[in-house]
Design a protein around this motif. Structure first.
Motif, PDB file in Angstrom:
ATOM      1  N   ARG A  93       9.467   2.143  -5.194  1.00 35.78           N
ATOM      2  CA  ARG A  93       8.113   2.619  -5.532  1.00 35.78           C
ATOM      3  C   ARG A  93       7.204   1.468  -5.939  1.00 35.78           C
ATOM      4  O   ARG A  93       6.026   1.411  -5.554  1.00 35.78           O
ATOM      5  CB  ARG A  93       8.178   3.652  -6.668  1.00 35.78           C
ATOM      6  N   GLU A 128       3.832   0.424  -4.162  1.00 36.25           N
ATOM      7  CA  GLU A 128       2.547   0.328  -4.866  1.00 36.25           C
ATOM      8  C   GLU A 128       1.859  -0.997  -4.566  1.00 36.25           C
ATOM      9  O   GLU A 128       0.647  -1.033  -4.297  1.00 36.25           O
ATOM     10  CB  GLU A 128       2.780   0.465  -6.376  1.00 36.25           C
ATOM     11  N   MET A 180       7.303   5.613   1.691  1.00 44.70           N
ATOM     12  CA  MET A 180       6.893   6.940   1.228  1.00 44.70           C
ATOM     13  C   MET A 180       7.974   7.967   1.555  1.00 44.70           C
ATOM     14  O   MET A 180       8.256   8.872   0.757  1.00 44.70           O
ATOM     15  CB  MET A 180       5.567   7.333   1.869  1.00 44.70           C
ATOM     16  N   THR A 196      10.933   7.431  -0.943  1.00 44.12           N
ATOM     17  CA  THR A 196      10.680   7.785  -2.347  1.00 44.12           C
ATOM     18  C   THR A 196      10.189   9.224  -2.525  1.00 44.12           C
ATOM     19  O   THR A 196       9.759   9.595  -3.608  1.00 44.12           O
ATOM     20  CB  THR A 196       9.642   6.828  -2.959  1.00 44.12           C
ATOM     21  N   ARG A 202       9.147  11.130  -6.091  1.00 45.18           N
ATOM     22  CA  ARG A 202       7.754  11.586  -6.274  1.00 45.18           C
ATOM     23  C   ARG A 202       7.708  13.082  -6.607  1.00 45.18           C
ATOM     24  O   ARG A 202       6.982  13.510  -7.501  1.00 45.18           O
ATOM     25  CB  ARG A 202       6.971  11.275  -5.005  1.00 45.18           C
ATOM     26  N   MET A 210      -1.141   9.644 -11.188  1.00 45.85           N
ATOM     27  CA  MET A 210      -0.586   9.674  -9.838  1.00 45.85           C
ATOM     28  C   MET A 210      -1.284   8.667  -8.937  1.00 45.85           C
ATOM     29  O   MET A 210      -0.637   8.008  -8.110  1.00 45.85           O
ATOM     30  CB  MET A 210      -0.722  11.078  -9.253  1.00 45.85           C
ATOM     31  N   ARG A 223       0.175   5.235  -9.863  1.00 47.40           N
ATOM     32  CA  ARG A 223       1.571   5.006  -9.487  1.00 47.40           C
ATOM     33  C   ARG A 223       1.818   5.174  -7.987  1.00 47.40           C
ATOM     34  O   ARG A 223       2.693   4.523  -7.421  1.00 47.40           O
ATOM     35  CB  ARG A 223       2.489   5.974 -10.258  1.00 47.40           C
ATOM     36  N   TRP A 224       1.057   6.050  -7.346  1.00 45.86           N
ATOM     37  CA  TRP A 224       1.282   6.351  -5.934  1.00 45.86           C
ATOM     38  C   TRP A 224      -0.034   6.229  -5.156  1.00 45.86           C
ATOM     39  O   TRP A 224      -0.511   7.200  -4.586  1.00 45.86           O
ATOM     40  CB  TRP A 224       1.841   7.758  -5.775  1.00 45.86           C
ATOM     41  N   LEU A 268      -0.360   7.687  -1.596  1.00 46.69           N
ATOM     42  CA  LEU A 268      -0.410   9.134  -1.426  1.00 46.69           C
ATOM     43  C   LEU A 268      -1.838   9.628  -1.231  1.00 46.69           C
ATOM     44  O   LEU A 268      -2.058  10.671  -0.616  1.00 46.69           O
ATOM     45  CB  LEU A 268       0.215   9.817  -2.653  1.00 46.69           C
ATOM     46  N   GLU A 277       2.623  13.904   3.705  1.00 50.85           N
ATOM     47  CA  GLU A 277       3.264  14.506   2.530  1.00 50.85           C
ATOM     48  C   GLU A 277       3.349  16.026   2.666  1.00 50.85           C
ATOM     49  O   GLU A 277       4.350  16.640   2.296  1.00 50.85           O
ATOM     50  CB  GLU A 277       2.485  14.135   1.255  1.00 50.85           C
TER      51      GLU A 277
END
Length: 258
Positions: A64, A68, A85, A88, A92, A106, A109-110, A113, A122
């Motif tokens: 992750r 990032e 992605m 992980t 997530r 979020m 950290r992501w 996304l 996703e």
């Protein structure tokens, strides 16, 4: 079926055990059944998957961090981003379901996304469906009937709807889709002024702290269209969640819905 789910919980299957915590003989340390926890929807085929074989929270967290850093580059490697992605996904989902973090956390950290491509990916990971295709098919199928119903509306609401419906062009699918989506809140009598926001591209320091969810249309300074304009050629479209712009550089209003 109940006995089957009990066996799955005992085996450690995450998406079953997370919603099966009860203080019983089998689970003496379980949380009360009334705990406020996100429940799976019928279409969520991969609601809370277990970690991949050979992986742990520690190893996935390392991936992750790498993801990032890659996502925050000016030109990230889209192939590497997609691969990480996918790797992980279980980590997530565990964060989202069990911790329910705020949107700004979020985003931090992501960051990957919150891109158009990864939003579609996703959704496919969670529901095993093509979001873009299903949304546009449903919208285009129901549009003729929706327009017919909206045109029959009378009173103050009907007048407001007419301001948009008079701009319908059967040869322009972009305009038609935008009109239907813009008219839906008006048709149901809702105030859409906080949901549909507009600003000029020269505006700075816009405060969206009080906007839980909304769509921001950014228009050029030299193109001050009227309030009822569709803004079919905006500078950009952005999505607001919990007061934060989480997705921007879209080019049509209906892109922000799909």
């Amino acid at each position: 079926m109940g006995n089957y789910r009990t066996k799955l919980r005992r085996s450690g299957m995450a998406d079953v055990s997370v919603n099966g915590n009860r203080r019983r003989t089998d689970f003496p340390d379980g949380d009360p059944s009334s705990s406020n926890i996100k429940r799976p929807k019928r279409s969520e085929t991969n609601f809370l998957p277990n970690f991949p074989d050979g992986e742990s929270a520690v190893s996935l967290e390392k991936i992750r961090i790498e993801l990032e850093m890659e996502a925050k580059k000016h030109l990230p490697d889209v192939v590497s981003v997609k691969k990480m992605m996918d790797q992980t996904f279980s980590l997530r989902r565990r964060e989202i379901v069990e911790e329910q973090p705020p949107v700004n956390m979020m985003v931090e950290r992501w960051p990957a996304l919150f891109t158009e491509t990864q939003i579609y990916d996703e959704f496919s990971r969670v529901a095993s469906r093509n979001l873009r295709q299903q949304f546009y098919e449903a919208l285009d199928t129901n549009t003729p009937r929706l327009i017919q119903i909206m045109k029959s509306k009378k009173g103050k609401v009907g007048v407001s709807l007419d301001g948009f419906l008079c701009q319908i062009n059967s040869q322009n699918i972009t305009a038609t889709r935008t009109i239907v989506l813009r008219c839906l809140p008006l048709f149901f009598g809702d105030d859409d002024s906080e949901f549909y926001r507009t600003c000029f591209d020269s505006d700075a320091g816009e405060d969206f702290a009080q906007v839980p969810v909304g769509i921001l249309t950014v228009i050029p300074e030299d193109d001050p269209n009227p309030a009822a304009s569709l803004h079919l050629k905006p500078a950009s479209i952005a999505v607001i969640l919990e007061g934060n712009i989480v997705l921007d550089n879209l080019f049509q209003v209906f892109f922000s819905f799909a």
